[in-house]
Design an enzyme around this catalytic site. Structure first.
Site, PDB file in Angstrom:
ATOM      1  N   ARG A 127      10.444 -21.885  19.547  1.00 12.99           N
ATOM      2  CA  ARG A 127       9.201 -21.142  19.312  1.00 12.99           C
ATOM      3  C   ARG A 127       9.547 -19.698  18.938  1.00 12.99           C
ATOM      4  O   ARG A 127       9.383 -18.765  19.733  1.00 12.99           O
ATOM      5  CB  ARG A 127       8.331 -21.185  20.577  1.00 12.99           C
ATOM      6  N   GLN A 132       8.087 -20.924  12.688  1.00  9.63           N
ATOM      7  CA  GLN A 132       6.696 -21.372  12.776  1.00  9.63           C
ATOM      8  C   GLN A 132       6.342 -22.359  11.672  1.00  9.63           C
ATOM      9  O   GLN A 132       5.619 -23.327  11.898  1.00  9.63           O
ATOM     10  CB  GLN A 132       5.752 -20.172  12.735  1.00  9.63           C
ATOM     11  N   ASP A 135       7.422 -26.005  12.539  1.00  6.95           N
ATOM     12  CA  ASP A 135       7.021 -26.525  13.856  1.00  6.95           C
ATOM     13  C   ASP A 135       6.112 -27.748  13.729  1.00  6.95           C
ATOM     14  O   ASP A 135       4.895 -27.634  13.585  1.00  6.95           O
ATOM     15  CB  ASP A 135       6.322 -25.414  14.637  1.00  6.95           C
ATOM     16  N   SER A 138       3.219 -28.105  16.476  1.00  8.84           N
ATOM     17  CA  SER A 138       2.015 -27.305  16.259  1.00  8.84           C
ATOM     18  C   SER A 138       1.167 -27.867  15.133  1.00  8.84           C
ATOM     19  O   SER A 138      -0.064 -27.962  15.246  1.00  8.84           O
ATOM     20  CB  SER A 138       2.391 -25.852  15.956  1.00  8.84           C
ATOM     21  N   TYR A 235       5.448 -22.027  26.991  1.00  9.39           N
ATOM     22  CA  TYR A 235       4.916 -23.232  27.622  1.00  9.39           C
ATOM     23  C   TYR A 235       4.412 -22.904  29.034  1.00  9.39           C
ATOM     24  O   TYR A 235       4.795 -21.903  29.640  1.00  9.39           O
ATOM     25  CB  TYR A 235       5.990 -24.323  27.725  1.00  9.39           C
TER      26      TYR A 235
END
Length: 382
Positions: A127, A132, A135, A138, A235
């Site tokens: 992360r 990003q 990912d 996500s 998390y």
């Protein structure tokens, strides 16, 4: 550099690991793309569209994998014990890029190492800002949160928004989103768009502002433990039994007033935490709906059943098998872009070959097996 895309064969899977759009961009990187016939059919991507993008279509998975250096997959490869030996198609020196569930599927990881396969577990992408766009968790969770609300609406016997009619006013539904990660935030936004009165809860303090920014009300026990309840990776931490008891009491009081409950809580590598107990379900209004997005990892509600809609104590409990797979065209588009963004920095601009930089943070976070060895730190620690 030859990349293979095969048809996914696990139950409930409709997605594909490349689209005509990403085939064109992979070819621009210097790759040759081979796709098993029918691999994208369930996601509305035709063999003809892949051919027009520059891919070669072959009749079966064995043909696709045999001539490839790299294999892209949506799901981890199946073993012979699971009914179909996808692992047997892989050979020494090949590279596999797929979600592997590496922290829990130790036998699979060992099998990949034994076969000499270099494997990347895409669910372990760190992360960090640079990653990003890679990912997969996500991108797929975003779609899953949207679809969960639609499933709730389909199973709910009333409308979501307030509606004023000549016959009188219909009250809006009340939706409670439990877990405010990517899926939860999208669920909040979607439920709000449909006109529901939305509340949400999470043990991470940073989510309170996010919930409020979407026009929902935040519900949580905000004590000292709550203020420190987030890992460096973003998390949720495992909470103490004392906090869990206080939070459960608050939730139990709140949940009895709700029409829709959507649970999204997952802890990587562990069984999903129970958020909605059987006792809580008993207090809910007849006709209300629970959508348990964590059912595949044991469920946030012990009454949910994988791939089924069950009714308990007058409450419908939905246990969806593969929410992103219910939106296969868009889910495949996002997943395949994540893969494209993942592999692009590894392709040497001069030789057009895959070059693995073991010092790269993304590589270190996702590389699981190499040269016949298990190399990921989380799997090698005693």
């Amino acid at each position: 550099m030859k990349i293979a895309i095969v048809k996914e064969r696990r139950p409930h899977e409709t997605r594909v690991a490349a689209t005509p759009e990403t085939v064109k961009k992979l070819k621009a990187l210097g790759a040759e793309i081979t796709i098993e016939a029918g691999a994208g059919t369930a996601a509305a991507y035709t063999d003809q569209a892949y051919q027009e993008a520059g891919a070669t279509i072959v009749p079966d998975a064995a043909s696709a994998v045999a001539g490839s250096d790299i294999v892209f997959k949506i799901q981890r490869p199946m073993s012979a014990e699971e009914g179909l030996d996808e692992l047997g198609l892989l050979r020494q020196g090949q590279t596999l890029m797929a979600p592997l569930g590496a922290l829990t599927n130790k036998e699979l990881v060992q099998a990949l190492a034994s076969r000499g396969v270099t494997s990347f577990a895409l669910e372990l992408i760190p992360r960090i800002t640079r990653a990003q766009s890679m990912d997969i968790l996500s991108s797929q969770a975003n779609l899953a949160g949207y679809k969960a609300v639609l499933l709730a609406a389909n199973n709910y016997g009333r409308i979501f928004p307030q509606m004023m009619t000549p016959g009188g006013t219909l009250a809006p539904s009340r939706s409670f989103i439990m877990g405010v990660g990517v899926a939860g935030l999208q669920a909040i936004a979607t439920a709000r768009r449909l006109g529901s009165v939305v509340t949400a809860t999470d043990v991470r303090p940073a989510t309170k502002e996010q919930v409020q920014s979407l026009g929902a009300k935040f519900v949580a026990v905000e004590d000292d433990e709550f203020k420190a309840a987030e890992t460096a990776g973003g998390y949720a931490k495992q909470m103490s039994p004392e906090y869990q008891a206080k939070q459960a009491a608050l939730v139990a009081d709140h949940i009895r007033q709700q029409d829709i409950v959507i649970t999204t809580a997952l802890i990587p590598g562990r069984k999903a935490p129970v958020l909605v107990s059987e006792e809580m379900v008993k207090t809910m209004k007849p006709g209300s709906v629970i959508v348990d997005m964590a059912v595949e990892q044991g469920g946030n509600c012990p009454l949910s059943e994988f791939g089924k809609v069950v009714e308990k104590y007058g409450v419908k409990i939905v246990g969806p098998a593969n929410l992103p797979g219910e939106l296969p065209t868009d889910a495949s588009a996002l997943f395949s872009r994540n893969l494209l963004n993942f592999i692009t920095p590894m392709v040497d601009k001069e030789t057009k070959a895959l070059t693995i930089n073991l010092e790269d943070e993304v590589v270190k976070g996702t590389l699981v097996t190499r040269d016949g060895q298990i190399v990921h730190p989380s799997l090698t620690q005693a």
